[in-house]
Design a protein around this motif. Sequence first.
Motif, mmCIF file in Angstrom:
data_model
loop_
_atom_site.group_PDB
_atom_site.id
_atom_site.type_symbol
_atom_site.label_atom_id
_atom_site.label_comp_id
_atom_site.label_asym_id
_atom_site.label_seq_id
_atom_site.Cartn_x
_atom_site.Cartn_y
_atom_site.Cartn_z
ATOM 1 N N MET A 1 55.211 80.430 40.958
ATOM 2 C CA MET A 1 55.388 80.174 42.385
ATOM 3 C C MET A 1 55.048 78.719 42.704
ATOM 4 S SD MET A 1 53.562 81.916 45.705
ATOM 5 C CE MET A 1 52.116 80.876 45.695
ATOM 6 N N ILE A 2 55.821 78.110 43.578
ATOM 7 C CA ILE A 2 55.526 76.780 44.097
ATOM 8 C C ILE A 2 54.834 76.946 45.447
ATOM 9 C CG2 ILE A 2 56.488 74.615 44.957
ATOM 10 C CD1 ILE A 2 58.768 74.952 42.967
ATOM 11 N N LEU A 3 53.643 76.409 45.564
ATOM 12 C CA LEU A 3 52.880 76.472 46.809
ATOM 13 C C LEU A 3 53.062 75.153 47.560
ATOM 14 C CD1 LEU A 3 50.926 77.936 48.675
ATOM 15 C CD2 LEU A 3 49.039 77.138 47.236
ATOM 16 N N MET A 4 53.667 75.237 48.732
ATOM 17 C CA MET A 4 53.897 74.060 49.560
ATOM 18 C C MET A 4 52.630 73.722 50.356
ATOM 19 S SD MET A 4 57.677 75.023 51.070
ATOM 20 C CE MET A 4 57.958 73.380 51.760
ATOM 21 N N ASP A 5 52.647 72.563 50.990
ATOM 22 C CA ASP A 5 51.565 72.205 51.897
ATOM 23 C C ASP A 5 51.789 72.878 53.256
ATOM 24 O OD1 ASP A 5 53.689 70.749 52.900
ATOM 25 O OD2 ASP A 5 52.775 68.781 52.610
ATOM 26 N N GLY A 6 51.083 72.435 54.269
ATOM 27 C CA GLY A 6 51.218 73.004 55.607
ATOM 28 C C GLY A 6 51.478 71.915 56.628
ATOM 29 N N GLU A 38 45.052 60.944 53.377
ATOM 30 C CA GLU A 38 43.920 61.850 53.211
ATOM 31 C C GLU A 38 44.326 63.303 53.417
ATOM 32 O OE1 GLU A 38 40.835 60.538 55.816
ATOM 33 O OE2 GLU A 38 40.567 58.621 54.779
ATOM 34 N N ILE A 39 45.211 63.546 54.376
ATOM 35 C CA ILE A 39 45.649 64.926 54.617
ATOM 36 C C ILE A 39 46.540 65.407 53.478
ATOM 37 C CG2 ILE A 39 47.008 66.411 56.161
ATOM 38 C CD1 ILE A 39 45.812 64.747 58.477
ATOM 39 N N HIS A 40 47.398 64.534 52.969
ATOM 40 C CA HIS A 40 48.154 64.912 51.765
ATOM 41 C C HIS A 40 47.189 65.339 50.656
ATOM 42 C CE1 HIS A 40 52.111 63.824 53.107
ATOM 43 N NE2 HIS A 40 51.916 62.528 53.119
ATOM 44 N N LEU A 41 46.135 64.560 50.459
ATOM 45 C CA LEU A 41 45.170 64.865 49.401
ATOM 46 C C LEU A 41 44.421 66.163 49.682
ATOM 47 C CD1 LEU A 41 43.797 61.265 48.737
ATOM 48 C CD2 LEU A 41 45.119 62.673 47.137
ATOM 49 N N GLU A 42 44.143 66.442 50.952
ATOM 50 C CA GLU A 42 43.484 67.706 51.291
ATOM 51 C C GLU A 42 44.334 68.886 50.852
ATOM 52 O OE1 GLU A 42 41.644 68.565 55.037
ATOM 53 O OE2 GLU A 42 41.250 66.441 55.415
ATOM 54 N N TYR A 43 45.634 68.798 51.089
ATOM 55 C CA TYR A 43 46.516 69.894 50.672
ATOM 56 C C TYR A 43 46.574 70.009 49.150
ATOM 57 C CZ TYR A 43 48.210 70.917 55.363
ATOM 58 O OH TYR A 43 48.295 71.312 56.677
ATOM 59 N N ILE A 44 46.618 68.869 48.476
ATOM 60 C CA ILE A 44 46.627 68.906 47.015
ATOM 61 C C ILE A 44 45.337 69.535 46.501
ATOM 62 C CG2 ILE A 44 46.563 67.470 44.943
ATOM 63 C CD1 ILE A 44 48.432 65.498 46.445
ATOM 64 N N GLY A 47 45.180 73.184 46.663
ATOM 65 C CA GLY A 47 45.979 73.923 45.689
ATOM 66 C C GLY A 47 47.479 73.792 45.835
ATOM 67 N N ALA A 48 47.942 72.959 46.784
ATOM 68 C CA ALA A 48 49.385 72.797 46.973
ATOM 69 C C ALA A 48 50.020 72.143 45.748
ATOM 70 C CB ALA A 48 49.667 71.966 48.212
ATOM 71 N N ASP A 49 51.216 72.611 45.404
ATOM 72 C CA ASP A 49 52.010 72.018 44.330
ATOM 73 C C ASP A 49 53.008 71.006 44.872
ATOM 74 O OD1 ASP A 49 50.973 73.924 42.322
ATOM 75 O OD2 ASP A 49 52.154 75.394 43.459
ATOM 76 N N LEU A 50 53.206 71.018 46.185
ATOM 77 C CA LEU A 50 54.226 70.188 46.827
ATOM 78 C C LEU A 50 53.674 69.654 48.134
ATOM 79 C CD1 LEU A 50 57.982 71.009 47.388
ATOM 80 C CD2 LEU A 50 56.530 70.495 49.342
ATOM 81 N N ARG A 84 53.651 59.515 47.863
ATOM 82 C CA ARG A 84 53.727 59.250 46.429
ATOM 83 C C ARG A 84 52.356 58.860 45.862
ATOM 84 N NH1 ARG A 84 57.097 61.222 43.455
ATOM 85 N NH2 ARG A 84 55.174 61.936 42.492
ATOM 86 N N GLU A 85 51.629 58.031 46.596
ATOM 87 C CA GLU A 85 50.300 57.632 46.148
ATOM 88 C C GLU A 85 49.378 58.839 46.038
ATOM 89 O OE1 GLU A 85 48.941 54.740 48.909
ATOM 90 O OE2 GLU A 85 50.082 53.082 48.021
ATOM 91 N N ALA A 86 49.434 59.715 47.038
ATOM 92 C CA ALA A 86 48.586 60.909 47.003
ATOM 93 C C ALA A 86 48.934 61.775 45.799
ATOM 94 C CB ALA A 86 48.746 61.705 48.295
ATOM 95 N N ALA A 87 50.223 61.952 45.539
ATOM 96 C CA ALA A 87 50.648 62.753 44.387
ATOM 97 C C ALA A 87 50.198 62.113 43.081
ATOM 98 C CB ALA A 87 52.166 62.924 44.404
ATOM 99 N N ASP A 88 50.332 60.786 42.979
ATOM 100 C CA ASP A 88 49.970 60.098 41.749
ATOM 101 C C ASP A 88 48.458 60.061 41.526
ATOM 102 O OD1 ASP A 88 52.627 59.692 41.253
ATOM 103 O OD2 ASP A 88 52.638 57.584 41.902
ATOM 104 N N ASP A 89 47.698 60.204 42.615
ATOM 105 C CA ASP A 89 46.237 60.238 42.491
ATOM 106 C C ASP A 89 45.738 61.571 41.938
ATOM 107 O OD1 ASP A 89 46.015 57.689 43.463
ATOM 108 O OD2 ASP A 89 45.315 58.274 45.467
ATOM 109 N N SER A 90 46.598 62.574 41.945
ATOM 110 C CA SER A 90 46.191 63.906 41.503
ATOM 111 C C SER A 90 46.261 64.023 39.984
ATOM 112 C CB SER A 90 47.097 64.969 42.133
ATOM 113 O OG SER A 90 46.811 66.246 41.616
ATOM 114 N N GLU A 91 45.390 64.852 39.438
ATOM 115 C CA GLU A 91 45.401 65.091 38.001
ATOM 116 C C GLU A 91 46.509 66.053 37.590
ATOM 117 O OE1 GLU A 91 41.536 66.397 36.838
ATOM 118 O OE2 GLU A 91 40.582 64.461 37.252
ATOM 119 N N LYS A 92 47.031 66.801 38.554
ATOM 120 C CA LYS A 92 48.135 67.708 38.232
ATOM 121 C C LYS A 92 49.441 67.150 38.777
ATOM 122 C CE LYS A 92 47.952 70.824 42.246
ATOM 123 N NZ LYS A 92 47.911 72.233 42.682
#
Length: 287
Positions: A1-6, A38-44, A47-50, A84-92
């Motif tokens: 399953m792909i979990l989106m943000d909110g 910061e909010i993008h990172l909160e969703y990541i 547990g969000a995948d997207l 993109r920066e928020a996504a690239d900052d994530s380990e997943k």
Amino acid sequence: MILMDGSMGNELLARRSDLVSGLWSAQYLIDAPQLVKEIHLEYINAGADLITTNTYSTIPSYLSKKNVENRMPELIGLAGKLAREAADDSEKEIIVAGSLPPLEESYRPDLVIDAEEAIPIYEVLIKELTPFVDIFICETMSSIKEMQHVMEALNNLDNKKPVWISWTLKEDKKNRLRSGESIEEAFNASATVKPEAYLFNCTDPYAISEGIKVLKQLTQKPIGGYPNVFNVPDGWTLDNDIQVSVRDLSIEKFLEFSEEWRKLGASIIGGCCGIGPRFIKAIADLK
């Protein structure tokens, strides 16, 4: 399953209500871009995948309220860069979805502008987002006409990125777009961009349940939904005096709907207006 943000706009407002304006979430790209990231990172972290770019209001109908239409390409690019920066900052690995929204008001097929005006706007959104996003999501599409404007812009630019289509439904659970057109009609009309996924968003979760049943009979592609928490009366716009009400959608009830959708065949689930990181974390904890 792909979990989106909110939701993005509601989360921005909750943290900096002093910045709310007619630009809605675009105002924060001007005055508090780091908060968007910061909010993008909160969703990541929830547990969000997207995550979805903050481009829902980086469009002329909003930007003209503060006479900043000339900043449209700049603000779209900044929204893409922050995601993109928020996504690239994530380990997943995180999917960045470029939001291609309605160009006037959500839920208002009667206000959809003509193709000659709409398509160039969508082309700017697509061009500026392309360097930063993994997919495009045409979201809150209220009519076939509205969807076709996005599709034509994507085709004009020979887009090579995957495209997801997400419609907003009437809340009468009769499987109709806000325009009154059927899900089947909209599905058939979407064929020219060969969508990689089909969803419903910014609508009643009960209507999403019924819509997923229809989509399951139409396609083997991924399907899903991301509801909102608001009951929206006919004729509502962001700036008029018509009041929306908040439906009773607790985290527990949201989890019940998400489980129901998964049993019906959905593999993409997330949240729209009013669904924050706590909701997304609750689903992630059960994955």
